[in-house]
Scaffold this active site. Structure first.
Site, PDB file in Angstrom:
ATOM      1  N   CYS A  32      43.356  41.083  28.949  1.00  0.00           N
ATOM      2  CA  CYS A  32      41.777  41.111  29.632  1.00  0.00           C
ATOM      3  C   CYS A  32      40.522  41.740  27.930  1.00  0.00           C
ATOM      4  O   CYS A  32      39.626  41.849  28.212  1.00  0.00           O
ATOM      5  CB  CYS A  32      41.697  42.177  30.575  1.00  0.00           C
ATOM      6  SG  CYS A  32      42.472  41.141  31.716  1.00  0.00           S
ATOM      7  N   HIS A  55      33.925  43.125  31.492  1.00  0.00           N
ATOM      8  CA  HIS A  55      34.979  41.863  31.924  1.00  0.00           C
ATOM      9  C   HIS A  55      35.003  41.460  33.935  1.00  0.00           C
ATOM     10  O   HIS A  55      35.106  42.553  34.322  1.00  0.00           O
ATOM     11  CB  HIS A  55      36.321  43.009  31.715  1.00  0.00           C
ATOM     12  CG  HIS A  55      37.819  41.787  32.292  1.00  0.00           C
ATOM     13  ND1 HIS A  55      37.648  40.535  32.015  1.00  0.00           N
ATOM     14  CD2 HIS A  55      38.725  42.519  32.745  1.00  0.00           C
ATOM     15  CE1 HIS A  55      39.098  40.551  32.182  1.00  0.00           C
ATOM     16  NE2 HIS A  55      39.889  40.973  32.893  1.00  0.00           N
ATOM     17  N   ASN A 102      39.201  35.346  37.726  1.00  0.00           N
ATOM     18  CA  ASN A 102      39.495  36.706  35.675  1.00  0.00           C
ATOM     19  C   ASN A 102      40.137  35.255  35.294  1.00  0.00           C
ATOM     20  O   ASN A 102      41.172  35.137  35.206  1.00  0.00           O
ATOM     21  CB  ASN A 102      40.883  37.153  36.362  1.00  0.00           C
ATOM     22  CG  ASN A 102      40.917  38.377  35.759  1.00  0.00           C
ATOM     23  OD1 ASN A 102      40.485  37.805  33.899  1.00  0.00           O
ATOM     24  ND2 ASN A 102      41.156  38.831  35.628  1.00  0.00           N
TER      25      ASN A 102
END
Length: 335
Positions: free
Chosen positions: A114, A262, A292
């Site tokens: 991430c 993020h 995501n």
């Protein structure tokens, strides 16, 4: 030393939209359950045979290069961030070099999940600032959908992730008051197993072991996430690394024009927004549409924010990420 700036941005997501209602046909879940926990309404999944991690990255890169106003042959170096490469080796960076038809420039792969794009941006920033390269292509691309447990057993993870890619061209900037002012990177490996996937053929279990066991209940093929533990660490580290970047540059939270976090969980973004006293216009979220997308989430969101006119010249833009590793980082940018 030179400064560096983001000269061009682009993103690509597959056409195939997968809604929460679509997932409810595969597992015991529903739209309200998913939105309450994540804020996600839909995500994109590739159609097998139409896209790969590399091909999505190449499509995003072509847009970024065109918007940067340079010829593709002016790219000096490639940084590719992903946790879902086409092959264990070689990495996708060299495949981009091939598929874009670039000269024999160097290419590296970043495996920071991430935080991958922020790490990749930091690498590009250092190469440009030292004068080694003039135009560095940074890509974040992920293909999660083929590696998720699309059953009730895996719903805690599988409802979260989507596929897509984003790219940026990082170029030399003569004006030191503009561009990437600083980047800040951290890791805490003691929590590595709290968000992880053991690669078959690696670690303590080999491919031959998995084949021999042939266990239909084997969950080691799929990602594991200790969701509550990850959430608690994320909100702390997000805040710390944003403040670290601001303080490094003599700035305050009130100076932030746009925060692009993020896109891990809408609740995390909202927590950080409230803690920093930012308005809805000062934080950009698109997890509702894409889920995501790990290393791709920040460049996709940054590109959309720019396309929508939410970033203007002179704005202070802050990027921040936290994820598996644990790794986290931030970038402070004067647009």
């Amino acid at each position: 030393m030179y400064n560096s700036k983001i000269k061009g941005l682009g993103y690509y997501v597959p056409d195939n939209v997968v809604t929460n209602d679509d997932l409810s046909k595969l597992m015991d879940t529903n739209d309200a359950w998913i939105q309450e926990r994540t804020g996600i309404q839909e995500r994109r999944h590739v159609v097998k045979g139409e896209d790969t991690t590399t091909s999505m990255g190449v499509k995003a890169a072509r847009i970024a290069i065109e918007r940067a106003g340079i010829d593709k042959d002016e790219i000096d170096f490639i940084v590719f961030a992903t946790l879902s490469p086409d092959y264990y080796f070689p990495g996708p960076g060299v495949l981009v070099q091939r598929d874009l038809g670039l000269p024999t420039v160097g290419a590296i792969d970043v495996r920071n999940q991430c935080s991958g794009f922020v790490y990749g941006l930091s690498v590009a920033d250092q190469f440009v600032k030292t004068g080694m390269y003039k135009n560095v292509l940074v890509i974040g691309s992920e293909l999660h959908s083929h590696g998720l447990d699309m059953t009730t057993r895996g719903r805690g993870v599988s409802v979260i992730f989507g596929d897509g890619a984003g790219a940026a061209v990082v170029s030399r900037e003569e004006d030191n008051s503009k561009g990437i002012l600083s980047t800040h990177l951290h890791s805490e490996g003691q929590h590595a197993e709290e968000l992880s996937l053991l690669a078959p053929g690696m670690g303590s279990r080999w491919v031959t072991d998995i084949i021999e066991e042939n266990d239909p209940d084997d969950e080691s093929y799929y990602p594991y996430m200790n969701g509550q533990f990850v959430f608690k660490n994320a909100v702390v580290r997000f805040s710390e690394v944003i403040m670290e970047g601001l303080e490094k540059n003599g700035l305050k939270k009130e100076d932030i024009d746009l925060l692009v976090p993020h896109q891990a969980n809408l609740r995390i973004s909202q927590f950080i927004q409230k803690k920093f006293g930012l308005s809805d216009d000062q934080v950009f979220n698109n997890i509702m549409k894409y889920g995501n997308t790990t290393a791709a989430s920040i460049p996709i969101a940054l590109t959309e924010a720019w396309e929508q006119g939410k970033i203007k010249e002179g704005d202070l833009v802050v990027l921040a990420a936290f994820g598996s590793g644990f790794t986290w980082g931030s970038a402070i940018i004067r647009w």
